[in-house]
Design a protein around this motif. Structure first.
Motif, PDB file in Angstrom:
ATOM      1  N   TYR A 101       0.925  -1.132  -0.095  1.00 30.40           N
ATOM      2  CA  TYR A 101      -0.120   0.005   0.081  1.00 30.40           C
ATOM      3  C   TYR A 101       0.884   1.211  -0.013  1.00 30.40           C
ATOM      4  CZ  TYR A 101      -2.975  -3.590   2.084  1.00 30.40           C
ATOM      5  OH  TYR A 101      -3.655  -4.675   2.518  1.00 30.40           O
ATOM      6  N   TYR A 126       0.252   5.275   1.256  1.00 29.92           N
ATOM      7  CA  TYR A 126      -0.539   6.325   1.892  1.00 29.92           C
ATOM      8  C   TYR A 126       0.201   7.555   1.821  1.00 29.92           C
ATOM      9  CZ  TYR A 126      -3.435   2.675   3.929  1.00 29.92           C
ATOM     10  OH  TYR A 126      -4.140   1.297   4.070  1.00 29.92           O
ATOM     11  N   PHE A 144       3.701   7.302   3.260  1.00 34.48           N
ATOM     12  CA  PHE A 144       4.046   6.053   3.865  1.00 34.48           C
ATOM     13  C   PHE A 144       3.937   4.529   2.820  1.00 34.48           C
ATOM     14  CE2 PHE A 144       4.724   7.334   7.903  1.00 34.48           C
ATOM     15  CZ  PHE A 144       4.002   8.588   8.156  1.00 34.48           C
ATOM     16  N   GLN A 184      -1.545  -3.954   8.967  1.00 42.16           N
ATOM     17  CA  GLN A 184      -0.577  -3.201   7.897  1.00 42.16           C
ATOM     18  C   GLN A 184       0.649  -2.586   8.820  1.00 42.16           C
ATOM     19  OE1 GLN A 184      -2.650  -0.643   5.458  1.00 42.16           O
ATOM     20  NE2 GLN A 184      -4.250  -2.178   4.901  1.00 42.16           N
ATOM     21  N   PHE A 217       3.758  -0.379   8.759  1.00 43.64           N
ATOM     22  CA  PHE A 217       4.015   0.985   8.127  1.00 43.64           C
ATOM     23  C   PHE A 217       5.356   1.037   8.034  1.00 43.64           C
ATOM     24  CE2 PHE A 217       0.032   3.341   7.139  1.00 43.64           C
ATOM     25  CZ  PHE A 217      -0.611   2.648   7.692  1.00 43.64           C
ATOM     26  N   GLY A 218       6.111   1.731   7.088  1.00 38.10           N
ATOM     27  CA  GLY A 218       7.291   2.071   6.942  1.00 38.10           C
ATOM     28  C   GLY A 218       7.600   3.359   7.525  1.00 38.10           C
ATOM     29  N   PRO A 219       8.808   3.965   7.685  1.00 34.75           N
ATOM     30  CA  PRO A 219       9.115   5.086   8.358  1.00 34.75           C
ATOM     31  C   PRO A 219       8.475   6.428   7.511  1.00 34.75           C
ATOM     32  CG  PRO A 219      11.125   4.440   7.439  1.00 34.75           C
ATOM     33  CD  PRO A 219       9.924   3.308   7.163  1.00 34.75           C
TER      34      PRO A 219
END
Lengths: 116, 116
Positions: free
Chosen positions: B33, B35, B91, B105, B107-109
């Motif tokens: 994903y 965002y 993100f 989910q 999330f990356g930084p």
């Protein structure tokens, strides 16, 4: 219409006290999941807790618990024994549907400030 | 613990330039994903990707945006001709498939994109 509503733009809490962050949601899907994420000033999104629409019991994860009131469509986050490190933005989010691949819909967030 | 990584952490570009934001999802995850979060606002869904194709996209994800999984590890978001309003934190997130709405989910930084 907003699917996720967080009515508190900002909250203050004394260190070691408990605080409740409000979240209401809107869906006609009987299957959904509710999530809370923490976003500190550094910007990353940290998953805190999850509640499924069919779960009979309120979710708990350490100092975090979710007060799930299905009839009222609310999923409030309760943080017990607040710590200074809890100061951050908190986002409530929802995923609709049976499968885990649908996107998350986020609320506008609540900024929590913990006071020493 | 496995994590989602994103590069660069901060990208500054001139309006009209192309940018590519890169993400390495968690290795055994199947859903990916993107965002975005405009400064001070809520997190908004852009696009989801599964089995080498787009599963779902939002109204924000217009023809200026594209996603790709060029190899077995990277997942990229391309903005062809950046606009000032593209300035935001982007993100990447990934999840595995469990057939349940509750799958988290990760999330990356984030990549902070600044368009001048």
């Amino acid at each position: 219409a907003q699917k996720i509503t967080q009515t508190q733009p900002g909250m203050f809490v004394q260190e070691k006290e408990a605080v409740t962050l409000d979240c209401t949601y809107d869906t006609s899907d009987p299957s959904y999941g509710l999530f809370w994420y923490k976003q500190p000033s550094s910007g990353e999104m940290i998953f805190l807790i999850y509640q499924g629409s069919y779960d009979q019991q309120n979710a708990t994860e350490g100092r975090y618990s979710l007060n799930f009131q299905k009839a009222r469509k609310s999923a409030n986050l309760v943080i017990s024994a607040s710590q200074l490190g809890d100061s951050a933005m908190y986002f409530c989010a929802m995923r609709e549907g049976e499968t885990g691949n649908t996107p998350l819909v986020f609320g506008k967030g609540t900024r929590l400030s913990v006071i020493a | 613990e496995p994590e989602v990584t994103q590069t660069p952490s901060h990208q500054v570009t001139q309006m009209g330039q192309e940018v590519i934001l890169r993400c390495v999802p968690i290795s055994n995850h199947l859903y990916f994903y993107w965002y975005r979060q405009i400064l001070g606002q809520k997190v908004e869904f852009l696009v989801s990707f599964y089995n080498n194709e787009i599963s779902e996209k939002s109204e924000i994800f217009d023809d200026q945006f594209s996603v790709e999984r060029p190899d077995g590890s990277n997942f990229t978001l391309k903005i062809r001709s950046t606009k000032l309003e593209d300035s935001a934190m982007y993100f990447c997130a990934s999840s595995d498939y469990r057939g349940l709405a509750g799958v988290e989910q990760f999330f990356g930084p984030g990549t902070r994109l600044t368009v001048l």
